[in-house]
Write an enzyme that holds these catalytic residues in place. Structure first.
Site, PDB file in Angstrom:
ATOM      1  CG  HIS A 135      47.578 -31.847  70.921  1.00 41.19           C
ATOM      2  ND1 HIS A 135      47.394 -32.917  71.777  1.00 41.19           N
ATOM      3  CD2 HIS A 135      48.745 -32.104  70.240  1.00 41.19           C
ATOM      4  CE1 HIS A 135      48.382 -33.782  71.622  1.00 41.19           C
ATOM      5  NE2 HIS A 135      49.214 -33.314  70.702  1.00 41.19           N
ATOM      6  CE1 TYR A 138      48.951 -30.004  73.577  1.00 44.72           C
ATOM      7  CE2 TYR A 138      48.759 -27.767  74.456  1.00 44.72           C
ATOM      8  CZ  TYR A 138      48.270 -29.059  74.331  1.00 44.72           C
ATOM      9  OH  TYR A 138      47.103 -29.410  74.963  1.00 44.72           O
ATOM     10  CE  LYS A 182      43.560 -35.952  78.015  1.00 43.31           C
ATOM     11  NZ  LYS A 182      44.778 -35.108  78.075  1.00 43.31           N
ATOM     12  CB  CYS A 237      42.251 -33.390  72.491  1.00 47.58           C
ATOM     13  SG  CYS A 237      43.663 -32.462  71.894  1.00 47.58           S
TER      14      CYS A 237
END
Length: 306
Positions: free
Chosen positions: A10, A38, A122, A124
């Protein structure tokens, strides 16, 4: 320990200088998350911070968190808030090190980016994880090739030095033995006269320096010089032959290694910038100790193959 199927990469979508505390506070107060997003966060200087135990489930990818470990680097946007891969070199090195450790613990886990999962819209982590992993493999292949060539060259040079030394020793010993045998035959009666060496002379020397009689052998200074010249020529020929054999061996081994690397990196399409990065890696690896670098690269290859 839960079953780990994915190791997910990420980005925080924040500036590099964003603190971890402020990000975790945003999750709690704004998003209302009980658990962090995370398990690991990587600062701009490459420091890896374990923000949540990997034994517990975090909030990284909806629907896949039960079997995932999530890693994020701080960054991922430019000054205008646009998605960009702005990982620092230290963060990239930290990512590789952390992935290596996690793959050793969970060899069956697949490394993916957040955006590689279904229904994720996204950007990401703001880079293509699959392409990045292929890039790492290419750099490893190129560095291993260079390292193998250097190790091979050093080995061949050592062999050459040994061969040259043995040949020189053998030549010197042979010449010395020849001299000893000759001297042994004539030591009993040897005379030096007018720059000449006379063996087993039987006769007389006149007042004017001339001689009368017989001898088994007479060596003049010109004969000695000719013998010395012949010995030097022989040594030069030996060095030339040895050097030629060494060059041929290095060229042959380098060719084999190069063919292997070409077959490896041409299995899939590789962008031009990957090749450029590979050449840069080769240049950098010249400054490392070959043997030490070779061991490190072998360890990287192990987790990549898994």
């Amino acid at each position: 320990m839960r079953l780990i199927k994915y190791i997910v990469l990420h980005c925080t979508a924040t500036p590099h200088n964003t603190s971890i505390d402020s990000i975790m506070n945003y999750w709690r107060t704004v998003l209302g998350w009980k658990n962090p997003g995370y398990h690991y966060m990587i600062k701009a200087d490459g420091e890896i911070v374990n923000t949540f135990p990997i034994e517990q489930v975090s909030n990284g990818v909806a629907g896949y968190n039960a079997n995932s470990i999530h890693i994020s680097y701080i960054g991922g946007i430019d000054e205008k808030g646009k998605a960009v891969d702005n990982r620092t070199p230290q963060q990239i090195v930290a990512q590789i090190r952390l992935l290596k450790e996690l793959k050793a613990k969970f060899p069956a886990a697949e490394i993916k980016g957040h955006r590689d999962f279904p229904n994720v819209k996204k950007e990401c982590p703001c880079f293509d994880v699959k392409t990045w992993l292929r890039t790492i493999s290419l750099l490893i292949a190129l560095c291993v090739s260079l390292t193998a060539c250097k190790v091979s060259q050093n080995r061949q040079l050592n062999k050459s030095s040994s061969i040259t030394s043995e040949m020189s020793t053998a030549t010197t010993d042979h010449m010395a033995e020849t001299v000893r045998e000759t001297e042994a035959r004539h030591t009993s009666n040897r005379s030096e006269l007018n720059g000449a060496t006379i063996y087993n002379f039987n006769g007389k020397v006149n007042a004017d320096g001339s001689i009368e009689g017989s001898a088994s052998q007479i060596n003049t200074s010109s004969q000695k010089n000719a013998s010395t010249s012949s010995q030097i020529k022989t040594k030069v020929q030996i060095r030339t032959i040895t050097k030629t054999l060494l060059v041929r061996a290095i060229i042959k081994e380098t060719h084999i290694i190069t063919q292997t690397v070409v077959k490896t990196v041409t299995k899939t399409f590789i962008p031009w910038w990957v090749w450029l990065a590979g050449l840069a890696a080769v240049a950098v690896s010249l400054f490392f100790d070959p043997t030490r670098l070779f061991v490190k690269l072998k360890n990287l290859i192990k987790w990549q193959k898994n």
